[in-house]
Design a protein around this motif. Structure first.
Motif, PDB file in Angstrom:
ATOM      1  N   GLU A  42      12.158  26.702  49.095  1.00 14.55           N
ATOM      2  CA  GLU A  42      11.936  28.114  48.770  1.00 14.55           C
ATOM      3  C   GLU A  42      10.536  28.505  49.212  1.00 14.55           C
ATOM      4  OE1 GLU A  42      13.109  29.727  44.884  1.00 14.55           O
ATOM      5  OE2 GLU A  42      11.069  30.520  44.749  1.00 14.55           O
ATOM      6  N   ALA A  54      12.516  33.517  50.481  1.00 20.49           N
ATOM      7  CA  ALA A  54      13.612  32.954  51.276  1.00 20.49           C
ATOM      8  C   ALA A  54      13.921  31.559  50.752  1.00 20.49           C
ATOM      9  CB  ALA A  54      13.237  32.899  52.751  1.00 20.49           C
ATOM     10  N   LYS A  55      15.162  31.146  50.967  1.00 22.86           N
ATOM     11  CA  LYS A  55      15.586  29.806  50.553  1.00 22.86           C
ATOM     12  C   LYS A  55      16.418  29.161  51.641  1.00 22.86           C
ATOM     13  CE  LYS A  55      15.726  30.222  45.526  1.00 22.86           C
ATOM     14  NZ  LYS A  55      16.575  30.059  44.325  1.00 22.86           N
ATOM     15  N   GLY A  56      16.514  27.863  51.554  1.00 24.14           N
ATOM     16  CA  GLY A  56      17.367  27.077  52.430  1.00 24.14           C
ATOM     17  C   GLY A  56      17.503  25.688  51.855  1.00 24.14           C
ATOM     18  N   GLU A  57      18.240  24.843  52.555  1.00 25.33           N
ATOM     19  CA  GLU A  57      18.398  23.479  52.072  1.00 25.33           C
ATOM     20  C   GLU A  57      18.622  22.535  53.236  1.00 25.33           C
ATOM     21  OE1 GLU A  57      21.578  24.613  49.507  1.00 25.33           O
ATOM     22  OE2 GLU A  57      23.117  23.830  50.852  1.00 25.33           O
ATOM     23  N   ALA A  92      12.144  22.849  56.635  1.00 28.47           N
ATOM     24  CA  ALA A  92      13.385  22.078  56.784  1.00 28.47           C
ATOM     25  C   ALA A  92      13.352  21.230  58.058  1.00 28.47           C
ATOM     26  CB  ALA A  92      14.593  23.010  56.797  1.00 28.47           C
ATOM     27  N   VAL A  99      10.582  28.572  55.503  1.00 30.17           N
ATOM     28  CA  VAL A  99      11.712  27.739  55.080  1.00 30.17           C
ATOM     29  C   VAL A  99      12.266  26.956  56.269  1.00 30.17           C
ATOM     30  CG1 VAL A  99      14.093  27.786  54.224  1.00 30.17           C
ATOM     31  CG2 VAL A  99      12.334  29.152  53.093  1.00 30.17           C
ATOM     32  N   SER A 100      12.437  27.619  57.385  1.00 30.42           N
ATOM     33  CA  SER A 100      13.009  26.969  58.573  1.00 30.42           C
ATOM     34  C   SER A 100      12.157  25.800  59.043  1.00 30.42           C
ATOM     35  CB  SER A 100      13.158  27.986  59.708  1.00 30.42           C
ATOM     36  OG  SER A 100      14.004  29.040  59.323  1.00 30.42           O
ATOM     37  N   LEU A 151      11.190  33.459  55.911  1.00 28.31           N
ATOM     38  CA  LEU A 151      12.285  32.754  56.583  1.00 28.31           C
ATOM     39  C   LEU A 151      11.760  31.679  57.543  1.00 28.31           C
ATOM     40  CD1 LEU A 151      14.527  35.862  57.217  1.00 28.31           C
ATOM     41  CD2 LEU A 151      15.192  33.860  55.849  1.00 28.31           C
ATOM     42  N   ILE A 191      19.901  29.059  55.171  1.00 24.10           N
ATOM     43  CA  ILE A 191      18.601  29.743  55.195  1.00 24.10           C
ATOM     44  C   ILE A 191      18.878  31.235  55.089  1.00 24.10           C
ATOM     45  CG2 ILE A 191      16.535  30.245  56.548  1.00 24.10           C
ATOM     46  CD1 ILE A 191      16.877  27.387  57.744  1.00 24.10           C
ATOM     47  N   ARG A 192      18.304  31.852  54.051  1.00 24.05           N
ATOM     48  CA  ARG A 192      18.599  33.263  53.789  1.00 24.05           C
ATOM     49  C   ARG A 192      17.470  33.922  53.028  1.00 24.05           C
ATOM     50  NH1 ARG A 192      20.168  29.142  50.561  1.00 24.05           N
ATOM     51  NH2 ARG A 192      20.686  29.614  48.427  1.00 24.05           N
ATOM     52  N   ILE A 199      20.712  21.140  58.073  1.00 21.81           N
ATOM     53  CA  ILE A 199      19.910  22.257  57.580  1.00 21.81           C
ATOM     54  C   ILE A 199      20.865  23.424  57.409  1.00 21.81           C
ATOM     55  CG2 ILE A 199      18.054  23.872  58.137  1.00 21.81           C
ATOM     56  CD1 ILE A 199      16.813  21.498  59.783  1.00 21.81           C
TER      57      ILE A 199
END
Length: 165
Positions: free
Chosen positions: A105, A35-38, A128, A124-125, A121, A147-148, A144
């Motif tokens: 990630e 999973a990724k996010g930013e 963040a 990542v959450s 997920l 996230i996927r 934030i």
């Protein structure tokens, strides 16, 4: 054993009440999810984190540990998730001056009857959210985003890769 082509919601019983899915009929296989996010922030906030000039200390290191801990607690956070034996959790937090902010990630691996998408997920959450918490004294307007689930392997439903990340 449930029909894998059945499109009914497996987390609901015959009367529509929430239930934990029975995975006892499934084979134990190696399963992996990424999973990724930013998190986006002002350049000044990013630079303060990068130089270690923050009121709460090691922002990125703390967020990485928080992501790992969160993956291990997913079944306690999401009511119908199965507790899983996690063999590997890798959380990467990469500074990105073009955001500015951080790319996050998480890769989670298990050998179990069900997958680890929710664990990745969740990692990542929470990573963040921890970045936000550690830097909120500098900036409250951080965002934030995105996230996927990027990919998953293993299990009867097969592999998945997000085509347009």
């Amino acid at each position: 054993m449930p029909d894998q082509n059945d499109l009914t919601l497996s987390h609901l019983n015959e009367t529509g009440e929430a239930q934990m899915v029975d995975v006892s009929y499934k084979n134990v296989t190696r399963r992996q999810a990424v999973a990724k996010g930013e998190i986006k922030m002002k350049l000044e906030t990013f630079e303060a984190i990068e130089t270690g000039n923050t009121p709460k200390g090691d922002v990125v290191g703390t967020a990485k540990i928080a992501g790992i801990m969160a993956a291990k607690q997913t079944a306690n956070l999401i009511p119908l998730c199965h507790p899983l034996p996690l063999q590997k959790i890798d959380v990467k937090i990469i500074g990105d001056k073009t955001l500015p902010g951080y790319q996050i990630e998480a890769t989670v691996i298990t050998k179990a009857e069900t997958g680890v998408e929710m664990e990745a997920l969740t990692a990542v959450s929470i990573a963040a959210l921890t970045l936000y918490d550690m830097a909120k004294a500098l900036e409250k307007s951080m965002k934030i985003e995105n996230i996927r689930l990027m990919s998953k392997t293993g299990g009867k439903s097969g592999n998945y890769t997000l085509l347009n990340p």
